[in-house]
Write an enzyme that holds these catalytic residues in place. Structure first.
Site, mmCIF file in Angstrom:
data_model
loop_
_atom_site.group_PDB
_atom_site.id
_atom_site.type_symbol
_atom_site.label_atom_id
_atom_site.label_comp_id
_atom_site.label_asym_id
_atom_site.label_seq_id
_atom_site.Cartn_x
_atom_site.Cartn_y
_atom_site.Cartn_z
ATOM 1 N N ASP A 205 0.483 -1.365 0.377
ATOM 2 C CA ASP A 205 -0.155 0.109 -0.245
ATOM 3 C C ASP A 205 1.181 1.583 -0.247
ATOM 4 O OD1 ASP A 205 -2.524 1.023 0.584
ATOM 5 O OD2 ASP A 205 -2.414 2.055 2.090
ATOM 6 N N GLU A 264 1.579 -0.303 -4.888
ATOM 7 C CA GLU A 264 0.676 0.914 -5.260
ATOM 8 C C GLU A 264 1.884 1.595 -5.756
ATOM 9 O OE1 GLU A 264 -3.023 2.689 -4.178
ATOM 10 O OE2 GLU A 264 -1.345 2.607 -2.581
HETATM 11 C C1 GLC Z 1 -3.851 3.229 -0.478
HETATM 12 C C2 GLC Z 1 -5.252 2.184 -0.668
HETATM 13 C C3 GLC Z 1 -6.054 2.925 -0.482
HETATM 14 C C4 GLC Z 1 -6.393 3.384 1.344
HETATM 15 C C5 GLC Z 1 -4.860 4.120 0.911
HETATM 16 C C6 GLC Z 1 -4.779 4.448 2.563
HETATM 17 O O1 GLC Z 1 -4.213 4.396 -1.832
HETATM 18 O O2 GLC Z 1 -5.760 1.514 -1.755
HETATM 19 O O3 GLC Z 1 -7.795 2.266 -0.019
HETATM 20 O O4 GLC Z 1 -7.665 4.425 1.343
HETATM 21 O O5 GLC Z 1 -3.995 3.879 0.287
HETATM 22 O O6 GLC Z 1 -4.193 3.246 3.502
#
Ligand code: GLC
Length: 524
Positions: A205, A264
């Protein structure tokens, strides 16, 4: 592509990975919230769909201020989702079906309920407890700098003794300080905990957020809002993150077979994204440039060319993603209603024909649209509150999915239960049950396309055959693919037609491809 071979250590390079948003997939106990036993009970759907792996969003103990991305204990399972034994059972069941399991890790921040943050709150400024987070004195009466939260408003919240702590997301998600050795050691131990339990890898994440620029300089008065990075920001995509992932790679490689990780990482362009997948770093990074492209031959071609040009020098596979739990569902982005659905059908064939790995988001195989009219009273995304109730946030892509035609929760939960977000009228006909066996359904198109994709030469280069402002035609190994974005066009197919997203006329090698339609043929 090669079948899911339990022994193929390179499986991830051409895998199709299905994202399970745990709250909204399947609810076993009728509390309205999806859970791990629910996922176990529906693994057959994933095996039949033909994917190689599932990625499960966070199920750790959490106050659920951000749907579980506010983790209070990264080694546990929240009671609302089940137990650690359920997690073990889920991994075992998935493996017995030939499915691999990837879990989320959230290293940029913890929940404010995490014991570390609770200790930090009562500790003195400058103490080691505060040093695990980013506490700073304010500037005048205000926060230490001008950084904005991705969810709206300032990225800083003050505490009683006058210091402020950084939170790039909600105030209940304090950012941890990755320059503190204890933080690094702790997350390596968390990785090992889940690897020892048997998971096949991690989705990281906010992988681009862990390291902040030295001195925490102002970002300037540019619009910083939103997680999607289009500019240089002192808190995203900093050089220091790469060293962290090199240490994570060493842990992943120490397991047999080696485990994998996908970042991500929202970056400015494919070349920046490719830096996360250099040979000694992570295995994959989500291709958000593809997700953000318009339904246009020129835009998509530019992203495809840019992505392949950026990933091939580092030897990493490209990834392709159209939807996830943070963005509007692509049926809606592509025009909604019948037009959006038609384009989603064509987009599926385009996406599955590209070299590399594909991420699917639960419900896209059913053609679920974004639910745009959820009552305000049910909205839970912190964006709704932090934007002063002006941005509805991401709940519209998180509505629990319909499995059956009948029942109060359309099979998402036991009869009599009510899902945490209401399913719109009409979703009964989008259910797995309603679409199964209907050759015109999107679900059957997914199943057929995923089955055919298994026979495509893995790791072959993409070769453009024809292209125009409204047409993409390319070859990937033994698969030919054409997508027409404009008025009906003739395409030459050099082998037997395998699949089309709509009915098409074909005369020998001439295929008449209607607008917003894609075709696959086999190249001997
Ligand atoms: C990432 C996740 C999202 C979350 C954010 C904070 O972007 O995909 O859903 O709100 O991180 O953890």
């Amino acid at each position: 592509m090669s079948p899911t071979g339990a022994t193929d250590p390179r499986w991830w390079r051409h895998a199709v990975i299905y994202q399970v948003y745990v709250r909204s997939f399947a609810d076993s106990d009728g509390d309205g919230i999806g859970d791990l036993p629910g996922i176990r009970s529906r693994l057959g759907h994933l095996a039949r769909l033909g994917v190689d792996a599932l990625w499960i969003t966070p199920f750790y103990p959490s106050p659920m201020a951000d749907g579980g991305y506010d983790v209070a204990d990264p080694r546990g399972v929240d009671p609302v989702f089940g137990t650690l034994d359920d997690a073990r059972g889920l991994v075992a069941d998935a493996h017995s079906l030939g499915l691999r399991v990837i879990v989320d890790i959230v290293p940029n921040h913890t929940s404010a309920a995490h014991p570390w943050f609770q200790e930090a709150l009562t500790a003195a400024p400058g103490s080691p407890e505060r040093g695990r987070y980013l506490f700073r004195p304010g500037r005048g009466d205000g926060p230490p700098n001008d950084w904005e939260s991705v969810f709206g408003g300032p990225a800083w919240t003050g505490v009683a003794d006058g210091e402020w702590y950084l939170h790039l997301f909600d105030a209940s998600q304090p950012d941890v300080d990755w320059s503190t050795p204890e933080v690094r050691t702790e997350y390596l131990a968390v990785l090992r905990f889940w690897l020892d339990l048997g998971v096949d890898g991690f989705r990281i994440d906010v992988a681009h957020g862990l390291v902040k620029a030295d001195g925490l300089p102002d970002a300037g008065d540019s619009d910083q809002h939103g997680v999607a990075v289009t500019q240089r920001l002192p808190y995203f995509d900093q050089e220091g993150v790469h060293e962290i992932y090199r240490s994570w790679r060493a842990v992943l490689d120490s397991y047999s077979p080696p485990r994998v990780a996908v970042a991500e990482a929202w970056t400015r362009d494919p070349a920046r994204t490719a830096r996360y997948v250099r040979p000694d770093e992570l295995h994959q990074a989500f291709n958000f440039h593809y997700l953000r492209a318009d339904w246009s031959a020129t835009d998509l071609r530019a992203v495809i060319v840019g992505t392949l040009a950026a990933t091939s020098p580092v030897g990493a596979p490209a990834t392709w993603v159209l939807s996830n739990h943070d963005v509007q569902r692509h049926v809606t982005r592509y025009g909604d209603g019948p037009l959006g659905l038609r384009r989603a059908r064509a987009a599926l064939l385009l996406t599955l024909a590209l070299p590399g790995s594909v991420y699917l988001y639960q419900g896209e195989e059913l053609g679920l649209p974004e639910v745009l009219d959820l009552p305000e009273s049910v909205l839970q995304d912190p964006i709704w509150r932090r934007s002063g109730f002006t941005e509805r946030g991401r709940d519209g892509c998180r509505v629990p999915i319909p499995w059956t035609r009948e029942g109060s929760a359309l099979g998402f939960g036991p009869s009599g239960s009510r899902p945490w977000l209401p399913q719109p009228d009409g979703w009964s006909e989008l259910s797995v049950e309603a679409q199964t066996g209907d050759p015109r359904s999107l679900l059957e198109l997914y199943r057929t396309a995923l089955r055919l994709r298994r026979d495509v030469t893995p790791e072959a280069d993409l070769e453009w055959l024809e292209s125009g402002p409204e047409l993409l035609v390319f070859r990937h190994g033994n698969l030919g693919c054409a997508v027409n974005f404009g008025p009906a066009a003739e395409v030459t197919v050099s082998g037997p037609l395998l699949l089309t997203s709509e009915q098409c006329e074909v005369d020998g090698t001439n295929l008449l491809l209607p607008q917003d339609t894609a075709a696959w043929w086999s190249i001997p």
